[in-house]
Design a protein around this motif. Structure first.
Motif, PDB file in Angstrom:
ATOM      1  N   SER A 206       0.822  -1.211   0.000  1.00  0.00           N
ATOM      2  CA  SER A 206       0.000   0.000   0.000  1.00  0.00           C
ATOM      3  C   SER A 206       0.860   1.268   0.000  1.00  0.00           C
ATOM      4  CB  SER A 206      -0.925   0.001   1.218  1.00  0.00           C
ATOM      5  OG  SER A 206      -0.167  -0.047   2.416  1.00  0.00           O
ATOM      6  N   PHE A 207       2.164   1.154   0.403  1.00  0.00           N
ATOM      7  CA  PHE A 207       3.036   2.333   0.403  1.00  0.00           C
ATOM      8  C   PHE A 207       3.318   2.819  -1.007  1.00  0.00           C
ATOM      9  CE2 PHE A 207       5.900  -1.233  -0.075  1.00  0.00           C
ATOM     10  CZ  PHE A 207       6.845  -0.788  -0.972  1.00  0.00           C
ATOM     11  N   LEU A 208       3.043   1.987  -2.012  1.00  0.00           N
ATOM     12  CA  LEU A 208       3.269   2.383  -3.402  1.00  0.00           C
ATOM     13  C   LEU A 208       2.094   3.163  -3.984  1.00  0.00           C
ATOM     14  CD1 LEU A 208       4.791  -0.947  -4.776  1.00  0.00           C
ATOM     15  CD2 LEU A 208       6.028   1.126  -4.107  1.00  0.00           C
ATOM     16  N   GLY A 288      10.390  13.580  -3.016  1.00  0.00           N
ATOM     17  CA  GLY A 288      10.073  13.149  -1.655  1.00  0.00           C
ATOM     18  C   GLY A 288       8.921  13.934  -1.058  1.00  0.00           C
ATOM     19  N   SER A 289       8.905  15.252  -1.304  1.00  0.00           N
ATOM     20  CA  SER A 289       7.806  16.075  -0.794  1.00  0.00           C
ATOM     21  C   SER A 289       6.483  15.689  -1.438  1.00  0.00           C
ATOM     22  CB  SER A 289       8.096  17.557  -1.045  1.00  0.00           C
ATOM     23  OG  SER A 289       9.287  17.951  -0.389  1.00  0.00           O
ATOM     24  N   ALA A 290       6.510  15.437  -2.738  1.00  0.00           N
ATOM     25  CA  ALA A 290       5.288  15.028  -3.433  1.00  0.00           C
ATOM     26  C   ALA A 290       4.784  13.691  -2.905  1.00  0.00           C
ATOM     27  CB  ALA A 290       5.556  14.937  -4.936  1.00  0.00           C
ATOM     28  N   TYR A 291       5.702  12.758  -2.654  1.00  0.00           N
ATOM     29  CA  TYR A 291       5.293  11.460  -2.122  1.00  0.00           C
ATOM     30  C   TYR A 291       4.658  11.608  -0.739  1.00  0.00           C
ATOM     31  CZ  TYR A 291       5.558   6.723  -0.281  1.00  0.00           C
ATOM     32  OH  TYR A 291       5.240   5.518   0.270  1.00  0.00           O
ATOM     33  N   SER A 297      -2.565  12.561   1.900  1.00  0.00           N
ATOM     34  CA  SER A 297      -3.887  12.678   1.281  1.00  0.00           C
ATOM     35  C   SER A 297      -4.531  11.321   1.103  1.00  0.00           C
ATOM     36  CB  SER A 297      -3.760  13.391  -0.066  1.00  0.00           C
ATOM     37  OG  SER A 297      -5.002  13.430  -0.729  1.00  0.00           O
ATOM     38  N   PHE A 298      -3.744  10.341   0.717  1.00  0.00           N
ATOM     39  CA  PHE A 298      -4.254   8.987   0.511  1.00  0.00           C
ATOM     40  C   PHE A 298      -4.802   8.401   1.811  1.00  0.00           C
ATOM     41  CE2 PHE A 298      -3.275   4.420   0.790  1.00  0.00           C
ATOM     42  CZ  PHE A 298      -4.091   3.945  -0.220  1.00  0.00           C
TER      43      PHE A 298
END
Length: 466
Positions: A206-208, A288-291, A297-298
């Motif tokens: 789920s981390f992906l 990294g910030s986007a992730y 949010s997810f």
């Protein structure tokens, strides 16, 4: 001696005659009060075509009202010995017939059980003169309000779960105390809640989820190429980094991968190495910030139900399509109060709920009693749930004509009010309702529904169909 014998014979004859008369009188009274308790055959003498306004079987009971007005009888007993001409909506969910079109011997339905209880308490008869009216035979241009108006003009009692509305009251229709919960609720598809799958189910990868697979592929390729480029720089100029990185390309890829986690391990010493290391660190910071933002949010989205509707007002404000059973009081009430609502009129109750499953509507507006019945259907009820709060608390029940002078039909409503309130107070209506649900539909099929098995008819005692 002969004279004495003659007197004894005459005396015996008088006694026998008196006993016979008393027995006959008693039998007649009993038959009047319990006439045709097991009669399941509609009376053909009171059957007519739908919306035939030239015929009325409504009886004049002003003589009964006069007895009550003269204090000759209590109001609760004012219908004693009277045979009510009742018109039952049948076949429906609460009225069942056999192949001959008569009430089912084994289980005639909730309407019959309610009327039997009322008849026993008020000591009137209804099985001698009842008729069955099939609402499915209504012309498409007619509504249930039209049907109710015609039935109360034609018969003493209209039997169904008629909803009391201001429009119907203005038409001169009287409603005894309600026994059915016709409160308007919304039903929609079940969605994930905060206590459902995300909280209890473990997913290895789920981390992906914050990035799509093609973006992950580009990140991996970028890490590999960046590692090779830094290794090439070290090959061309061994002074590019304080460490000796010209021996293993894998080590350079590892350091670049660590940079993706925003942990900087490069130690450049030349201008070109500084520029490259700066570009890699800036790229790692952006990705990294986007992730991190997408992951946060997810997590929030996973814990929040998709359908944020808590009332009819919300559904209308968000422009959601709402399925309603056309021609019913619910459809008329909602379209009157929400003129800009997006209402989809369906041909029947089943169509309203099926419309949600098939995507025609976001939600369906139905009566609480309807939902309590239909959520026990195992084929699709587990996919639906009650959403938000009730729009209105609306009890429903039988109906009569409001007539206090011409034929005094209002007396029927007044007498039934007393006994229906007694049936609510002593739990008879709730017991009959629960027995009906279990007999006809069984226990709820979904685990969540097991918490909702108690009926809400007790809430109808203070306020009173299709």
């Amino acid at each position: 001696l002969l004279l004495l014998l003659l007197l004894l014979v005459c005396h015996s004859a008088v006694v026998v005659e008196a006993q016979t008369t008393t027995s006959t009188s008693s039998t007649t009274t009993t038959l009047l009060l319990n006439n045709n308790n097991n009669n399941n055959v509609p009376n053909p003498n009171f059957t007519t075509t739908l919306f035939n306004n030239g015929t009325s079987f409504r009886q004049n009971i002003c003589h009964l009202h006069e007895q009550y007005a003269n204090n000759s009888i209590e109001l609760a007993d004012a219908l004693q010995g009277f045979s009510i001409r009742a018109a039952l909506n049948c076949p429906r969910d609460y009225c069942f017939v056999d192949q001959d079109g008569n009430l089912n011997d084994t289980h005639p339905g909730l309407y019959a059980y309610l009327l039997d209880n009322l008849a026993e308490r008020a000591r009137f008869d209804w099985r001698s003169d009842f008729v069955l009216i099939d609402p499915n035979e209504m012309p498409p241009e007619k509504s249930f309000t039209d049907l109710l108006e015609w039935k109360t003009e034609t018969y003493d009692l209209a039997v169904s779960w008629w909803t009391k509305t201001s429009e119907r009251v203005r038409m001169g229709i009287d409603f005894p105390d309600g026994w059915y919960d016709s409160s308007i609720i919304l039903v929609g598809k079940k969605e994930l809640s905060s206590s459902s799958s995300f909280a209890n189910d473990f997913e290895m990868f789920s981390f992906l989820d914050p990035f799509q697979w093609d973006l992950w592929l580009m990140i991996v390729i970028t890490i590999i190429l960046s590692g090779l480029i830094y290794w090439l720089l070290e090959k061309l100029d061994p002074r590019s980094d304080k460490r000796r990185l010209d021996q293993s390309p894998i080590e350079n890829m590892f350091i670049t991968g660590v940079a993706f986690t925003t942990h900087f391990e490069f130690t450049p010493r030349t201008n070109i190495a500084w520029a490259f290391a700066l570009s890699v660190s800036f790229w790692a910071m952006i990705v990294g910030s986007a992730y991190t933002a997408n992951l946060a949010s997810f997590l929030v989205v996973q814990q929040t139900p998709k359908l944020q509707i808590t009332s009819v007002e919300d559904a209308v404000a968000y422009g959601k399509r709402i399925c309603v059973y056309k021609g019913t009081a619910i459809a008329d009430t909602l379209t009157k109060h929400f003129r800009h609502g997006r209402f989809v009129r369906k041909e029947d109750l089943n169509g309203s709920l099926q419309g949600v499953l098939e995507g025609d509507c976001t939600v369906a507006a139905v009566a609480m009693g309807v939902w309590q019945t239909w959520r026990r259907h195992s084929d699709w009820s587990c996919q639906l749930e009650w959403i938000g709060r009730k729009y209105k608390d609306i009890p429903a029940g039988f109906a009569t004509r409001h007539d206090a002078g011409e034929k005094c039909t209002s007396l029927i409503s007044e007498v039934m009010d007393i006994h229906l309130m007694d049936m609510l107070d002593d739990g008879t209506i709730q017991r009959l309702w629960e027995d009906h649900l279990k007999t006809q539909h069984g226990e709820p099929q979904c685990r969540d529904d097991l918490l909702l098995t108690t009926t809400t008819t007790s809430s109808s005692s203070s306020s009173s169909s299709s």
